[in-house]
Structure formats: C-alpha cells, structure tokens
Scaffold this motif. Sequence first.
Motif, mmCIF file in Angstrom:
data_model
loop_
_atom_site.group_PDB
_atom_site.id
_atom_site.type_symbol
_atom_site.label_atom_id
_atom_site.label_comp_id
_atom_site.label_asym_id
_atom_site.label_seq_id
_atom_site.Cartn_x
_atom_site.Cartn_y
_atom_site.Cartn_z
ATOM 1 N N ILE A 60 0.812 -1.231 0.000
ATOM 2 C CA ILE A 60 0.000 0.000 0.000
ATOM 3 C C ILE A 60 0.840 1.273 0.000
ATOM 4 C CG2 ILE A 60 -1.619 1.350 1.402
ATOM 5 C CD1 ILE A 60 -3.075 -1.277 2.062
ATOM 6 N N PRO A 61 1.850 1.410 0.882
ATOM 7 C CA PRO A 61 2.622 2.672 0.851
ATOM 8 C C PRO A 61 3.261 2.930 -0.522
ATOM 9 C CG PRO A 61 3.049 1.455 2.861
ATOM 10 C CD PRO A 61 2.265 0.526 1.981
ATOM 11 N N GLU A 62 3.851 1.887 -1.119
ATOM 12 C CA GLU A 62 4.477 2.055 -2.443
ATOM 13 C C GLU A 62 3.423 2.427 -3.491
ATOM 14 O OE1 GLU A 62 6.921 -0.663 -5.791
ATOM 15 O OE2 GLU A 62 6.449 -1.508 -3.790
ATOM 16 N N MET B 59 -7.469 6.367 -14.860
ATOM 17 C CA MET B 59 -7.749 5.014 -14.356
ATOM 18 C C MET B 59 -6.652 4.052 -14.788
ATOM 19 S SD MET B 59 -11.832 5.093 -15.140
ATOM 20 C CE MET B 59 -12.221 3.378 -14.890
ATOM 21 N N ASP B 60 -6.165 4.179 -16.034
ATOM 22 C CA ASP B 60 -5.113 3.274 -16.514
ATOM 23 C C ASP B 60 -3.781 3.545 -15.825
ATOM 24 O OD1 ASP B 60 -6.402 3.275 -19.949
ATOM 25 O OD2 ASP B 60 -7.021 2.214 -18.124
ATOM 26 N N THR B 61 -3.502 4.814 -15.565
ATOM 27 C CA THR B 61 -2.263 5.164 -14.860
ATOM 28 C C THR B 61 -2.236 4.481 -13.495
ATOM 29 O OG1 THR B 61 -2.172 7.296 -15.977
ATOM 30 C CG2 THR B 61 -0.972 7.109 -13.886
ATOM 31 N N VAL B 62 -3.367 4.569 -12.797
ATOM 32 C CA VAL B 62 -3.448 3.955 -11.464
ATOM 33 C C VAL B 62 -3.446 2.429 -11.578
ATOM 34 C CG1 VAL B 62 -4.919 3.686 -9.423
ATOM 35 C CG2 VAL B 62 -4.649 5.944 -10.485
ATOM 36 N N ALA B 63 -4.255 1.922 -12.521
ATOM 37 C CA ALA B 63 -4.398 0.460 -12.652
ATOM 38 C C ALA B 63 -3.071 -0.205 -13.022
ATOM 39 C CB ALA B 63 -5.466 0.146 -13.694
ATOM 40 N N ASN B 64 -2.282 0.451 -13.857
ATOM 41 C CA ASN B 64 -1.006 -0.162 -14.255
ATOM 42 C C ASN B 64 -0.064 -0.316 -13.070
ATOM 43 O OD1 ASN B 64 -1.930 -0.387 -16.846
ATOM 44 N ND2 ASN B 64 -1.064 1.574 -17.509
ATOM 45 N N ILE B 65 -0.143 0.605 -12.134
ATOM 46 C CA ILE B 65 0.695 0.486 -10.935
ATOM 47 C C ILE B 65 0.146 -0.633 -10.039
ATOM 48 C CG2 ILE B 65 1.459 1.674 -8.834
ATOM 49 C CD1 ILE B 65 1.293 4.308 -10.563
ATOM 50 N N VAL B 66 -1.202 -0.693 -9.939
ATOM 51 C CA VAL B 66 -1.838 -1.757 -9.152
ATOM 52 C C VAL B 66 -1.439 -3.125 -9.707
ATOM 53 C CG1 VAL B 66 -4.072 -2.817 -8.619
ATOM 54 C CG2 VAL B 66 -3.795 -0.341 -8.434
ATOM 55 N N THR C 143 0.401 8.541 -6.680
ATOM 56 C CA THR C 143 0.279 9.992 -6.471
ATOM 57 C C THR C 143 1.208 10.738 -7.415
ATOM 58 O OG1 THR C 143 -0.303 9.622 -4.157
ATOM 59 C CG2 THR C 143 0.503 11.820 -4.739
ATOM 60 N N GLN C 144 2.471 10.307 -7.484
ATOM 61 C CA GLN C 144 3.439 10.962 -8.383
ATOM 62 C C GLN C 144 2.952 10.890 -9.836
ATOM 63 O OE1 GLN C 144 6.968 8.759 -7.564
ATOM 64 N NE2 GLN C 144 7.437 9.887 -5.654
ATOM 65 N N ALA C 145 2.502 9.721 -10.235
ATOM 66 C CA ALA C 145 2.089 9.527 -11.644
ATOM 67 C C ALA C 145 0.882 10.399 -11.988
ATOM 68 C CB ALA C 145 1.761 8.061 -11.874
ATOM 69 N N CYS C 146 -0.085 10.495 -11.065
ATOM 70 C CA CYS C 146 -1.290 11.286 -11.364
ATOM 71 C C CYS C 146 -0.996 12.779 -11.320
ATOM 72 C CB CYS C 146 -2.396 10.915 -10.392
ATOM 73 S SG CYS C 146 -3.009 9.247 -10.647
ATOM 74 N N GLU C 147 -0.118 13.193 -10.426
ATOM 75 C CA GLU C 147 0.249 14.620 -10.366
ATOM 76 C C GLU C 147 1.035 15.026 -11.614
ATOM 77 O OE1 GLU C 147 0.203 15.242 -5.497
ATOM 78 O OE2 GLU C 147 2.135 14.879 -6.529
ATOM 79 N N ALA C 148 1.798 14.081 -12.151
ATOM 80 C CA ALA C 148 2.525 14.370 -13.400
ATOM 81 C C ALA C 148 1.540 14.418 -14.568
ATOM 82 C CB ALA C 148 3.581 13.290 -13.627
ATOM 83 N N LEU C 149 0.538 13.570 -14.520
ATOM 84 C CA LEU C 149 -0.448 13.489 -15.613
ATOM 85 C C LEU C 149 -1.317 14.741 -15.655
ATOM 86 C CD1 LEU C 149 -1.693 11.444 -17.752
ATOM 87 C CD2 LEU C 149 -3.347 10.854 -15.952
ATOM 88 N N ILE C 150 -1.790 15.177 -14.480
ATOM 89 C CA ILE C 150 -2.668 16.363 -14.417
ATOM 90 C C ILE C 150 -2.187 17.289 -13.297
ATOM 91 C CG2 ILE C 150 -5.036 17.159 -14.088
ATOM 92 C CD1 ILE C 150 -6.019 14.591 -15.266
ATOM 93 N N PRO C 151 -1.365 18.251 -13.606
ATOM 94 C CA PRO C 151 -0.890 19.178 -12.568
ATOM 95 C C PRO C 151 -2.058 19.851 -11.847
ATOM 96 C CG PRO C 151 0.349 19.452 -14.610
ATOM 97 C CD PRO C 151 -0.810 18.535 -14.924
ATOM 98 N N GLY C 152 -1.928 19.905 -10.519
ATOM 99 C CA GLY C 152 -2.977 20.536 -9.712
ATOM 100 C C GLY C 152 -4.064 19.566 -9.287
ATOM 101 N N ILE C 153 -3.976 18.317 -9.778
ATOM 102 C CA ILE C 153 -4.987 17.326 -9.394
ATOM 103 C C ILE C 153 -4.953 17.161 -7.872
ATOM 104 C CG2 ILE C 153 -3.504 15.286 -9.504
ATOM 105 C CD1 ILE C 153 -5.821 13.850 -10.958
ATOM 106 N N ARG C 154 -6.136 16.907 -7.272
ATOM 107 C CA ARG C 154 -6.179 16.667 -5.820
ATOM 108 C C ARG C 154 -6.309 15.163 -5.582
ATOM 109 N NH1 ARG C 154 -10.861 20.841 -4.360
ATOM 110 N NH2 ARG C 154 -11.427 20.435 -6.567
#
Length: 477
Positions: free
Chosen positions: A361-363, A415-422, A369-380
């Motif tokens: 979970i921590p990893e 969703m794919d960015t997150v899913a690929n890490i999962v 978080t890093q991947a989504c912030e890079a994908l969409i700057p300012g994303i919460r």
Amino acid sequence: MSDTSLPPELYTALADLLGSSGFLTNSTDTASYCTDWRMLYQGKCAAVLRPATTADCAQAVTLCVQYGVPIVPQGGNTSMVGGATPDESGKAVVISTTRMNRILNIDHADLTMTVEAGVTLKAAQDAALKEGLMLPLSISSEGSADIGGILATNAGGNNTVRYGNARELALGLEAVMPDGAVLNVMRKLRKDNTGYALRQLLIGSEGTLGIITTAVIQLQPQPRTRETALCAVPNAKGALDLFAAFRKQDPAAIQAFEYMSGTSMGLVNALIDNCPLPLSEPAPAYALVELASPRADDSLRTLMEDVLGAAFESGLVSDAVLAESETQRQNLWMIREEHAEAQKRAGASVKNDVSVPLAAIPEFIEKATQACEALIPGIRVAPFGHIGDGNIHFNLVQPEGADPKGFLAQDHAMMDTVANIVRTLGGSFSAEHGVGQLKTYMMPSWRGGAELDGMRKIKAALDPQNLMNPGKIFPTA
Ligand code: FAD
Ligand code: MLT
Ligand code: ZN
C-alpha cells in the motif's frame, strides 16, 4: 399508453400483472431510476417494473424474455460503476426490488436473518439490533443500498476486515433466473457440499445472471463493548504499522480499521456541515480504529490505551481522540462516511476502487500519487479506504477551478495510470464496487483468456439472449 417502446401486448400484460404502483412508464416517474449516484450515466428505459413478490418478478421476467426486452435489475441505485443504470436506447426495463421489502425471520439459534432483496441494509441492521444481534456489514450507503444490491455486488465496506464481504455472510438465496425460473437455495446451513454453489455464482454477478429476491444472512451477537479512536499518523505506512500493532495484540478485537489521507479529510472538514476535524491540528494522514467485543468488560479500553500509548511513545501517533460516548463514536464515523459526498461536492472526480497486498500500500500510494500529479498538474489526490483489508479508494478530484468536463474526459488515462501500478503490485482494479459499465474496457487486459472466456460461457449458458443487464461486466465483443 405513454411513450414507451414496449409492444402493446407486453405493456398490457405487465400493467395487469403489476398494477399502477408496480408499473411505471411516465418519464417523470422513471427518471430517478435512469441515472446513477455519481451522475456519470444518464440512461433511458421503456418502463420501471416494481414487483412486490418473487412470483410477480418471475412472471415479469418471463414476459420480457418472451418479447426479447432487456432487463436492468436495480436495488438502492447506489452503484459506483453505473451497474444499475439502463443504456440510452430506451429498450430496456428496469426491475426494481424496492417493493420486496419484508424481513421474514430472525433466528436466534442459527443466528440468521431471512430477508427480501428490497430491504435496505440500514433497516436490516436495525431489525437485528432490536433483537440484540448484529448484521456485520456496514457501508456508507447503507441507508439506500439494499440486500439484493449488496449481494449482487458482493459489497465490502467497513467491517470486511473482521467478518468478510457480503459473500461470506450469505448462507442462502432465492433468485429469478434469466429464463424466469426461480432458483431456490434458501438454506441456513454452514455446511452443504452438494454440487456447484450457485448462490456463490449469483453473488457478485452484478445482475447479469439473475435477480436476487430473498436471502439468508448470517448475524452476529451485538457487541457489548466498543472502543473507537481517530488517530493522526504520518502516512499510510503509519496507519499500517498501527493496524499491525493492534492485530499483534488481539486480531479478533478489530471491528474496523479505516485510513484517510490529509487531503480527503480536508475536503470533508471544508465541505460537509458538522464534520470539523476533532484533533488539535491537521495531520498528513489518519486512522479510524474500532474495537468490539461481545464481552461487557473493560479489556478493550485497556487494549486501546496500551497500543495507543506505545504508539505515542514511538512517535507513530501524534494525536488521537477516543470516543467517550455513542454520540462521539457516531461523529467520528460520520467524518469517514461523508468522504464520498465531500468528494462529490468538491467537483468532478475519478474513483479508483483498488486493492493491493497490505505491504504494497505505501508504495502504491506514493507511485500513483506521483504519476497522477505528473499526468494532471494541480490534481487533488484524495485516497482513503478500508486499509485493513488492502482496499484503497484512490480517488482523484479535479484541480480547483478546472473544467469538470475536460477533467472527466481524461478518466481512462487516470484510471489506466493507477491500474497499471496496481497490476505491478499484484492487485485488483476493482476491490468492492464491481465492474458495472465503467470498467468493462479493463476486463480483457486484466481478466482475459480462460477467465473471461469461462465467464462468457457461463453467461451464455444461463442468459443466451444476453437480456439480463447487458453492457455490464462484459466489454461488448
Ligand atoms: P444498485 O446500485 O441498485 O445495483 C448494483 C448492481 O447490482 C447493479 O449491477 C444491479 O443491476 C445489481 N442488482 C441490484 N439489485 C439486484 C438484485 N436484487 N438481484 C440482482 N442484481 C441486482 N460499496 C462497497 O462495497 N463498500 C462501500 O464501502 C461502499 N460505500 C459506498 C458509499 C457511498 C456513498 C455510495 C454511494 C456507494 C458505496 N458503495 C460501497 C457502492 C454501493 O453502495 C454498493 O455497491 C451496494 O452494494 C449497491 O447496492 P444497491 O442496492 O444500491 O445496488
Ligand atoms: C466508501 O468506502 O466510502 C466508498 O466505497 C468509497 C468511494 O466513494 O469511493
Ligand atoms: Zn468503500
């Protein structure tokens, strides 16, 4: 006859069978059945059928199948993946179970409840409580979600860490199959090895293999003592370490263990009335821990104080509040249970209901978080969830002031960015909410080959015309 696509003979037959409160065709009456809680989908239906009995439901299904009319089963309509929403064609009927809402029996010897599918989880919980018992399934939508939907989605929630998912609680069920036949496996048995457990096939099938009309649910004795605390921790790793500390002392005492990020908590404190942060200052993350026991003694308080005491000393926990009354306990839970609503009020959001092995979970949170912030700057990035069983709602809220439509247009990219890490961490792209229509596109790459093929063969065998909740679970071939 209002503007419905139903053939006149079918219209008349259904109207005669179900009566005015059971057969809705006027668009004003059917509108609320045609959109989902997240308002991601706006469908259209030929009619809403609300049978009051299993027999009427079976007759309605038989009639619709005879005319090749698709059927969308619906319970409390709280699906997070558009599972209970009809498509835009207007050809399908919605079959709502809300009129099948009786609690038929509570058995103290076998600790079971026999209940119709349209009973809300909250009403079932309250009925058990009145008998000094507990229905050990709790989700924030329990005021609307009903037993049929809970089983059809194999719902999880806050107490899975102790009692398992809906699947583990269901001993028996009755369902109307896609050909109108009534499958009756209404048993109260913990042991019954007599061929395929068809009830397990229907649980989690999201309305694609039949309509659940009644069920036998396992109950538990009502806890006589509960201890609930909200703790400030440095991050998800901190929450996991605290979970491990409680589990080391007494795994059976843990009733719930929830994680909330600083961002998700901040949205609740800012956007939901009467949900201020009950700690001296904001923290990077929080853990909500609930211990429960059928014994009426103070061993739980001692356990809570011992573990938290050690956690304070080691710096794992920097602040905490222990509920000193039932009202305080409910206030702490309200903060957690308002997370979904707060994120809805914060703007457009993309939900990632995922699970990974606990240690990962921590990893996962860090990389995603890093991947989504890079994908969409300012994303919460606002994760929270049932960390005790590896389930994180890695929810992404639009940047402040951004265009909601533009944000949602990138939903698959997120969703794919997150899913690929999962995937790299051996997890699942849907932990408890199901596939619905939202995640069908993920099925081939995640569940392809023999698994998806097997599912398709079972579907084709039980529903050869593909009339039961078409467009859900399976990507269109
Ligand atoms: P619906 O939304 O009506 O339907 C869900 C699916 O089940 C659809 O595919 C539908 O076709 C099918 N279905 C419904 N009734 C039947 C039936 N009788 N027979 C066959 N198929 C049927 N889920 C969790 O697991 N854990 C949570 O913690 C959780 N928290 C939530 C919090 C909020 C605020 C909200 C809005 C939702 C949450 N959910 C959660 C999702 C949702 O509540 C669950 O999936 C719930 O089980 C759906 O029940 P429902 O009666 O609303 O079903
Ligand atoms: C919850 O646990 O509150 C819901 O399942 C999560 C969500 O809204 O994403
Ligand atoms: Zn959840």
